[in-house]
Structures are given as C-alpha cells and as structure tokens.
Design an enzyme around this catalytic site. Structure first.
Site, mmCIF file in Angstrom:
data_model
loop_
_atom_site.group_PDB
_atom_site.id
_atom_site.type_symbol
_atom_site.label_atom_id
_atom_site.label_comp_id
_atom_site.label_asym_id
_atom_site.label_seq_id
_atom_site.Cartn_x
_atom_site.Cartn_y
_atom_site.Cartn_z
ATOM 1 N N GLY A 8 52.329 19.952 40.399
ATOM 2 C CA GLY A 8 53.315 18.933 40.021
ATOM 3 C C GLY A 8 53.113 17.614 40.734
ATOM 4 N NE ARG A 11 55.687 13.596 35.055
ATOM 5 C CZ ARG A 11 56.810 14.127 34.585
ATOM 6 N NH1 ARG A 11 57.968 13.608 34.908
ATOM 7 N NH2 ARG A 11 56.759 15.167 33.786
ATOM 8 C CG LEU A 38 52.176 25.651 36.980
ATOM 9 C CD1 LEU A 38 53.263 25.076 37.879
ATOM 10 C CD2 LEU A 38 51.272 26.562 37.788
ATOM 11 C CB SER A 113 66.924 23.257 43.072
ATOM 12 O OG SER A 113 68.069 22.517 42.717
ATOM 13 C CE1 TYR A 126 65.203 23.224 38.335
ATOM 14 C CE2 TYR A 126 67.336 22.989 39.385
ATOM 15 C CZ TYR A 126 65.990 22.684 39.331
ATOM 16 O OH TYR A 126 65.443 21.850 40.262
ATOM 17 C CB SER A 127 71.109 28.523 38.872
ATOM 18 O OG SER A 127 71.677 27.297 39.251
ATOM 19 C CE LYS A 130 63.426 24.792 41.010
ATOM 20 N NZ LYS A 130 62.064 24.461 41.457
#
Ligand SMILES: NC(=O)c1ccc[n+]([C@@H]2O[C@H](COP(=O)([O-])OP(=O)(O)OC[C@H]3O[C@@H](n4cnc5c(N)ncnc54)[C@H](OP(=O)(O)O)[C@@H]3O)[C@@H](O)[C@H]2O)c1
Length: 220
Positions: A8, A11, A38, A113, A126-127, A130
């Site tokens: 990653g 950027r 990925l 995160s 997302y949760s 992570k």
C-alpha cells in the site's frame, strides 16, 4: 542494510511509511498493485516467489474500507475486505517469517484501525477484518518473539488520506476534527513515525501490542 517490504505504499499512510523507512536507511520494496494484488491469491504467491533476497521488515499497510450498513452489505464486501485486510497479510507473514526466524531478526507491523478496537455505523466488514488483524498480531507475536521477530499493530484514528476523503464528506471531516482532543486529523507522517520505531532495532521489547494513534479520540 535492512530490507523492508511495505504494501500500500503508492499513497496515503503507506507512502509515508515507505519514505520514513527509506530515510532511516532501509532498502524499501514497495510493489505496485500490478506487481502485488492482495485481492488475488495467485498474485500474492507469484510476488513471494519472485523475491530474490530475504525481507527483514514487513509492514502490512494496504487496506480497503467499504462502508455499508447491515441491510445493504454484500457478501462480496465481506470476502474482499477479509482477503485484502487480513488473509493476504497473513500469507505474507507466513512466508516471510520463516526467513526472519532462520536469521533471528524480524520486525512486522500490521496497520490496523481504531475501528478494530471500537467501531462506527457502516464499518461491519472493516471492523471484522481489523479486529481479527489485532488478534492475529497477538498470536503471531507469541510464536515469533522467541526468534527476535517482533510483531505489533498500529491502529490509527482519523488520518487525512484518500480513504478518509472517500468515506467522509468535507463537512463530516470538519465535525470530526472538532471531536478529536487534538482538534485535527493525523498527518500520514505521524503514523509513519510510530511504525518506524516499531520496525527499528530500537524496539527490543514492545511485542504483540495494538498501539492506538488517534489524537486522543478513543479517550473520550
Ligand atoms: N486513513 C485513515 O483514516 C485510516 C485510519 C485507520 C486505519 N487506516 C488503515 O491504514 C491503511 C492505509 O490507509 P490509507 O488511508 O493510507 O489508504 P489509501 O489512501 O486508500 O491507500 C490504500 C493503499 O492500499 C492499496 N491497496 C488497496 N487495495 C489493494 C490491493 N487489492 N492490492 C494491493 N494494494 C492495495 C492502494 O493501492 P492503489 O494505489 O493501487 O489503489 C493504496 O496504496 C489501511 O490499512 C487502512 O485501513 C487508515
């Protein structure tokens, strides 16, 4: 000279990490998505097979965050997010940790995160990814610390990157800034500074932690 692989790095936070590690004297491998996608297991395997020299430092930074509430979330959102944010990082670690163990040196940092510690509406996939990444970090830390391979995670709060701009309107970003005790979003370099310490030989005893870097947001 240590060799570092940063995913990653095109950027955002990853670019800042790659730049900081280069400034610290590392040779940095920063594959583009064409070289290492990925989302594709075959791309991950091909990239690993193409590595010519051992990697001393791995930073799993690349990640996606598809915002969707429970009623709208698609199975693909969950599987893609788990593949990119969790399973591909796991495979990179599984492969590269063998070399690190054999050489009795390694530093691995997973970019997690704040939403892997607490959460927010629309961040289900997302949760999931992570939170699992944090658990994986702890398990790997236990297995690898005896070989001087130190594994940690860094959990940023709000950082001013494309990802944040994609998932929050300018008005939301302004409102969020006022809610953070430090009164602004993080700059990518501020996350990179913490990651660089964890990747360095100065870190000799910090193992298996998920370090929240959020300007005090989670203290409220
Ligand atoms: N920004 C925040 O506020 C924040 C907060 C907490 C945690 N994080 C975490 O920090 C990390 C970086 O976030 P960011 O804000 O810097 O993100 P970003 O600006 O959106 O950049 C994402 C990076 O991940 C790469 N990437 C995405 N999908 C990929 C794939 N399938 N294969 C290979 N590379 C892929 C992108 O490559 P391309 O350029 O090819 O698209 C890009 O380099 C992520 O893990 C994110 O979850 C960010």
């Amino acid at each position: 000279m240590r060799t570092a692989l940063v995913t990653g790095a095109s950027r955002g936070i990853g670019a800042a990490i790659a730049s900081k590690l280069t400034d610290s004297g590392c040779k940095v491998l920063a594959p583009s998505r064409v070289e290492l996608d990925l989302a594709s297991e075959s791309s991950v395997e091909a990239y690993l097979a193409s590595l010519e020299k051992p990697v001393d430092i791995l930073v799993n930074d690349a990640g996606i965050n598809r915002v969707a509430m429970l009623e709208n979330i698609q199975g693909r959102d969950i599987s893609d997010t788990l593949q990119i944010n969790l399973l591909a990082p796991f495979r990179l670690i599984q492969f590269l940790a063998q070399q690190m163990k054999a050489r009795n040196y390694g530093r691995i940092v997973n970019i997690s995160s704040l939403w892997g510690v607490v959460s927010r509406g629309g961040r289900i996939s997302y949760s999931m990814s992570k939170t699992a990444l944090n658990g994986m970090t702890r398990s790997l830390a236990v297995e690898l610390a005896p070989y001087n391979v130190l594994v940690n995670a860094v959990a940023p709060g709000y950082v001013m990157t494309d990802l944040t701009r994609q998932n929050n309107t300018p008005a939301e970003i302004e409102k969020i800034s006022q809610q953070i005790p430090i009164q602004r979003l993080a700059r990518p370099q501020e996350i990179a500074d913490v990651v660089a310490f964890l990747c360095s030989e100065q870190n000799t005893y910090l193992v298996g932690q998920t370090i929240i870097v959020d300007g005090g947001y989670s203290c409220l």
